[in-house]
Design a protein around this motif. Structure first.
Motif, PDB file in Angstrom:
ATOM      1  N   THR A 318      51.823  51.340  27.199  1.00  0.00           N
ATOM      2  CA  THR A 318      52.180  51.515  25.781  1.00  0.00           C
ATOM      3  C   THR A 318      52.058  50.207  25.011  1.00  0.00           C
ATOM      4  OG1 THR A 318      53.769  53.117  26.569  1.00  0.00           O
ATOM      5  CG2 THR A 318      53.884  52.583  24.252  1.00  0.00           C
ATOM      6  N   ALA A 319      52.476  49.115  25.642  1.00  0.00           N
ATOM      7  CA  ALA A 319      52.431  47.812  24.957  1.00  0.00           C
ATOM      8  C   ALA A 319      50.992  47.423  24.619  1.00  0.00           C
ATOM      9  CB  ALA A 319      53.075  46.746  25.823  1.00  0.00           C
ATOM     10  N   LEU A 320      50.059  47.799  25.496  1.00  0.00           N
ATOM     11  CA  LEU A 320      48.651  47.482  25.225  1.00  0.00           C
ATOM     12  C   LEU A 320      48.140  48.341  24.061  1.00  0.00           C
ATOM     13  CD1 LEU A 320      46.292  45.746  26.302  1.00  0.00           C
ATOM     14  CD2 LEU A 320      45.580  47.720  27.635  1.00  0.00           C
ATOM     15  N   TYR A 321      48.568  49.601  24.019  1.00  0.00           N
ATOM     16  CA  TYR A 321      48.165  50.476  22.909  1.00  0.00           C
ATOM     17  C   TYR A 321      48.781  49.988  21.594  1.00  0.00           C
ATOM     18  CZ  TYR A 321      46.568  53.563  26.632  1.00  0.00           C
ATOM     19  OH  TYR A 321      45.925  54.074  27.736  1.00  0.00           O
ATOM     20  N   MET A 322      49.970  49.404  21.689  1.00  0.00           N
ATOM     21  CA  MET A 322      50.601  48.838  20.489  1.00  0.00           C
ATOM     22  C   MET A 322      49.743  47.674  19.971  1.00  0.00           C
ATOM     23  SD  MET A 322      53.234  49.050  18.483  1.00  0.00           S
ATOM     24  CE  MET A 322      54.767  49.600  19.218  1.00  0.00           C
ATOM     25  N   ALA A 323      49.259  46.845  20.907  1.00  0.00           N
ATOM     26  CA  ALA A 323      48.387  45.730  20.514  1.00  0.00           C
ATOM     27  C   ALA A 323      47.120  46.282  19.860  1.00  0.00           C
ATOM     28  CB  ALA A 323      48.027  44.889  21.730  1.00  0.00           C
ATOM     29  N   GLU A 324      46.616  47.389  20.397  1.00  0.00           N
ATOM     30  CA  GLU A 324      45.409  48.003  19.841  1.00  0.00           C
ATOM     31  C   GLU A 324      45.668  48.495  18.412  1.00  0.00           C
ATOM     32  OE1 GLU A 324      43.848  51.294  22.126  1.00  0.00           O
ATOM     33  OE2 GLU A 324      41.909  51.115  21.127  1.00  0.00           O
ATOM     34  N   LEU A 325      46.834  49.100  18.220  1.00  0.00           N
ATOM     35  CA  LEU A 325      47.175  49.610  16.883  1.00  0.00           C
ATOM     36  C   LEU A 325      47.244  48.453  15.877  1.00  0.00           C
ATOM     37  CD1 LEU A 325      48.021  52.078  15.210  1.00  0.00           C
ATOM     38  CD2 LEU A 325      50.391  51.569  15.830  1.00  0.00           C
ATOM     39  N   LEU A 326      47.902  47.375  16.280  1.00  0.00           N
ATOM     40  CA  LEU A 326      48.002  46.216  15.382  1.00  0.00           C
ATOM     41  C   LEU A 326      46.626  45.604  15.124  1.00  0.00           C
ATOM     42  CD1 LEU A 326      51.022  46.575  15.594  1.00  0.00           C
ATOM     43  CD2 LEU A 326      51.274  44.183  16.138  1.00  0.00           C
ATOM     44  N   TYR A 327      45.820  45.571  16.174  1.00  0.00           N
ATOM     45  CA  TYR A 327      44.444  45.071  16.040  1.00  0.00           C
ATOM     46  C   TYR A 327      43.679  45.889  14.986  1.00  0.00           C
ATOM     47  CZ  TYR A 327      39.487  44.683  17.294  1.00  0.00           C
ATOM     48  OH  TYR A 327      38.125  44.533  17.254  1.00  0.00           O
ATOM     49  N   LEU A 328      43.827  47.223  15.069  1.00  0.00           N
ATOM     50  CA  LEU A 328      43.113  48.091  14.120  1.00  0.00           C
ATOM     51  C   LEU A 328      43.594  47.848  12.694  1.00  0.00           C
ATOM     52  CD1 LEU A 328      42.847  51.486  16.049  1.00  0.00           C
ATOM     53  CD2 LEU A 328      41.103  49.734  15.734  1.00  0.00           C
ATOM     54  N   PHE A 329      44.912  47.724  12.515  1.00  0.00           N
ATOM     55  CA  PHE A 329      45.430  47.449  11.170  1.00  0.00           C
ATOM     56  C   PHE A 329      44.859  46.120  10.646  1.00  0.00           C
ATOM     57  CE2 PHE A 329      49.203  50.438  11.770  1.00  0.00           C
ATOM     58  CZ  PHE A 329      48.796  51.299  10.767  1.00  0.00           C
ATOM     59  N   GLY A 330      44.732  45.141  11.541  1.00  0.00           N
ATOM     60  CA  GLY A 330      44.166  43.853  11.130  1.00  0.00           C
ATOM     61  C   GLY A 330      42.683  43.951  10.788  1.00  0.00           C
ATOM     62  N   GLU A 331      41.996  44.912  11.417  1.00  0.00           N
ATOM     63  CA  GLU A 331      40.560  45.083  11.187  1.00  0.00           C
ATOM     64  C   GLU A 331      40.272  45.839   9.893  1.00  0.00           C
ATOM     65  OE1 GLU A 331      37.474  44.405  13.179  1.00  0.00           O
ATOM     66  OE2 GLU A 331      38.947  42.835  13.427  1.00  0.00           O
ATOM     67  N   ILE A 332      41.230  46.639   9.460  1.00  0.00           N
ATOM     68  CA  ILE A 332      40.978  47.511   8.311  1.00  0.00           C
ATOM     69  C   ILE A 332      40.750  46.702   7.036  1.00  0.00           C
ATOM     70  CG2 ILE A 332      42.125  49.185   6.779  1.00  0.00           C
ATOM     71  CD1 ILE A 332      43.103  50.627   9.286  1.00  0.00           C
ATOM     72  N   ASP A 333      41.477  45.597   6.893  1.00  0.00           N
ATOM     73  CA  ASP A 333      41.314  44.811   5.664  1.00  0.00           C
ATOM     74  C   ASP A 333      41.444  43.326   5.986  1.00  0.00           C
ATOM     75  OD1 ASP A 333      41.761  45.412   2.384  1.00  0.00           O
ATOM     76  OD2 ASP A 333      42.298  43.415   3.116  1.00  0.00           O
TER      77      ASP A 333
END
Ligand code: GTP
Ligand code: MG
Length: 567
Positions: A318-333
């Motif tokens: 789950t912690a790795l998926y959390m990092a992925e989610l934050l990564y995606l938010f950072g990539e969006i803008d």
């Protein structure tokens, strides 16, 4: 389109653009609605996979000095093609080089040839952490021009000094420029990322005899692209990555010891054993501490050759998926990361955050506060949209049933009909807006939901409620006390006030580089006592109305703000 290939030519992804890979952990910032973003966006799991394979092709070699690099290149070239070399120094003038070979089999051949200095004096461990000893029979140097192609530059693995940061920020002309500069000079670089994956690989390799399918993933700010140079390395150990595969149907089954006791007590025993392994056998691992009473038990250790502080846990992914989610938010803008970096630095400098865990807000919660604010001003979409847009191949359920399904390829969100027209506010406006937003936030009654991207009625009595985006029954900021929340509230008002005054007095073309202004005013360590601060910045003393609008104050920078900074 170009395929993602490792240097040996194995295809990894259709998005990968090699020349851009070096600037950040996974990929450089991508503007959300830029039609070219499809080219530079690298899905998180492919970026991670690329870095893991890169670590498997690499060795870390201690050398006498920078001058040894050419000789080491010549030595390694005898085995096969050297892909890249990266030199760095640690305090005490110790020199290290990461040598990446083109092919992992060549790396293995090199390791098979390595020896031990004096077997009676050392534990004869074999690992990719090596020492290039001085030798009278010097290796014949390879062609200077071949070596020059490798471009073995010296890189920094430590964050810049405070003085250097202040100097850089003072020379900027706008607050937006200060924010992008802060991000650019303090963010994690390529060599730091390489080191993190090598340190993870060291433990993976040590366990691989017993657990051939084990994997150790860096997570947290090491991979979510919100990490600074020198931030801690969070690692999660998975003993059998393919345990959910269909091998369970095979007629031949492994004999195994039965797992007795509760899951937690077992994890504790296993972690303890891994801790012993690190302490007794693995070169570079020092000051191993077992922190087993914590909610998430960890092994803490220092890795001397990479100067990294590591936290190894053994939970689920789950912690790795959390990092992925934050990564995606950072990539969006592209504005997300500079804003997060600025807020984290502000919070650190005024002691709102603290490296030791406690009743104060953590960097993780603070990052979620920034993301939530950006959702409220329509820079970022609510998580619900990312979940609604997920397809079958985005489905991820962690071992203990947490649903971590959300869209992985954010280029699918471009021009999505349900995304409102995106805000084009400048970074300065967003920074100001962040402080304003939380100055007025009703923390008493409203919780924070990144899932909805809007406030929710607070479901429990606690100071701060930030709904865990993936495990939505949980509060990420449960640890925050009422006193600490008060401090946060005072400080956001304080910051809002400071920004207004610095903009009032300094937003003139004449300011000289040495002047403290903009972010430097914000980052100033507060010398006022707690009591004086709360009186000084109480509601009464703060002007009810702003004298000038934010747009007026920063009008000189709006024209360039709308452009994406060039890295
Ligand atoms: P740095 O301060 O730069 O290290 O940021 P970080 O995001 O790596 O934070 P930290 O090292 O404290 O935690 C690592 C990761 O653990 C985070 O990114 C989260 O995924 C997770 N984490 C940390 N604190 C919490 C928490 O309170 N709740 C939950 N659910 N996860 C947390
Ligand atoms: Mg961390």
């Amino acid at each position: 389109s170009k395929a993602l290939k490792d240097p040996s030519g194995n295809v990894l992804s259709k998005y990968f653009v090699p020349s851009k890979f070096s600037s950040q952990c996974i990929t450089p910032p991508t503007p959300f609605r830029n039609s070219s973003s499809r080219k530079s966006f690298v899905p998180f799991d492919q970026g991670i996979e690329y870095r893991r394979l890169e670590a498997q092709r690499s060795i870390l070699v201690q050398v006498q000095s920078e001058k040894s690099c050419h000789e080491l290149y010549s030595f390694a070239s005898q085995f096969g093609t050297v892909q890249s070399m990266h030199h760095y120094t640690l305090p005490g003038q110790t020199h290290f080089v990461i040598v990446e070979m083109k092919d992992s089999q060549v790396t293995r051949r090199i390791l098979n040839k390595c020896g031990h200095l004096d077997k009676s004096q050392v534990i004869p461990v074999r690992s990719p952490f090596l020492w290039f000893r001085a030798n009278k029979n010097k290796t014949k140097l390879s062609d200077e021009s071949d070596y020059a192609k490798i471009n073995c530059d010296t890189h920094n693995v430590f964050p810049p000094t405070e003085d250097h940061v202040r100097e850089c920020l003072a020379s900027c002309n706008t607050i937006t420029q200060q924010m992008t500069t802060l991000h650019n000079i303090t963010k994690m670089n390529d060599i730091n990322t390489r080191l993190r994956f090598l340190v993870a690989y060291q433990v993976e390799l040590a366990l691989s005899g017993l657990f051939p399918l084990c994997a150790i993933f860096p997570f947290g700010s090491s991979v979510n692209n919100f990490g600074k140079l020198g931030c801690d390395l969070d690692l999660v150990l998975q003993l059998d990555l393919q345990s959910q595969g269909d091998n369970d149907q095979c007629r031949l089954m492994f004999h195994c010891k039965s797992s007795l006791g509760s899951e937690r007590s077992q994890t504790l025993r296993h972690l303890e054993t891994v801790g012993d392994l690190l302490q007794l056998f693995l070169p570079g691992c020092s000051q191993v501490k077992r922190i087993l009473g914590a909610r998430v038990p960890i092994i803490k250790y220092n890795h001397d050759m990479s100067a990294l502080e590591c936290d190894l846990s053994m939970t689920n992914l789950t912690a790795l998926y959390m990092a992925e989610l934050l990564y995606l938010f950072g990539e969006i803008d592209w504005r997300v990361r500079p804003l997060v970096f600025t807020i984290k630095k502000w919070a650190k400098d005024i002691n709102l955050t603290n490296p030791t865990p406690g009743r104060w807000i953590t960097n993780f919660s603070l990052t979620l506060l920034v993301l939530f604010y950006l959702q409220s001003v329509k820079v970022l979409p609510p998580l619900k949209l990312l979940i609604d847009e997920a397809s079958l191949k985005d489905r991820r359920i962690s071992e203990d049933g947490v649903n971590c399904t959300f869209v992985r390829d954010i280029t699918k969100l471009q021009f999505h009909p349900s995304i409102p027209e995106q805000s084009t506010d400048s970074l300065t406006t967003l920074l100001f807006g962040f402080f304003e937003f939380y100055s007025q936030y009703d923390f008493n009654n409203q919780g924070i939901s990144l899932y909805l991207g809007s406030p929710i009625p607070k479901p429990e009595h606690g100071a701060l409620y930030i709904n865990n985006p993936l495990e939505r029954g949980l509060n990420v900021s449960k640890n925050v006390s009422f006193e600490e929340l008060e401090r946060l509230k005072v400080e956001v008002r304080n910051a809002s006030w400071t920004l207004e005054s610095t903009a009032n007095s300094n937003n003139k073309p004449s300011h000289t580089p040495s002047e403290s202004w903009g972010l430097l005013e914000l980052f100033k360590k507060q010398n006022l006592s707690e009591k004086a601060k709360s009186v000084f910045f109480s509601e009464k003393s703060r002007p009810k109305e702003r004298m000038v609008s934010v747009e007026d104050l920063f009008s000189t920078e709006t024209s360039e703000d709308s452009q994406v900074p060039v890295e």
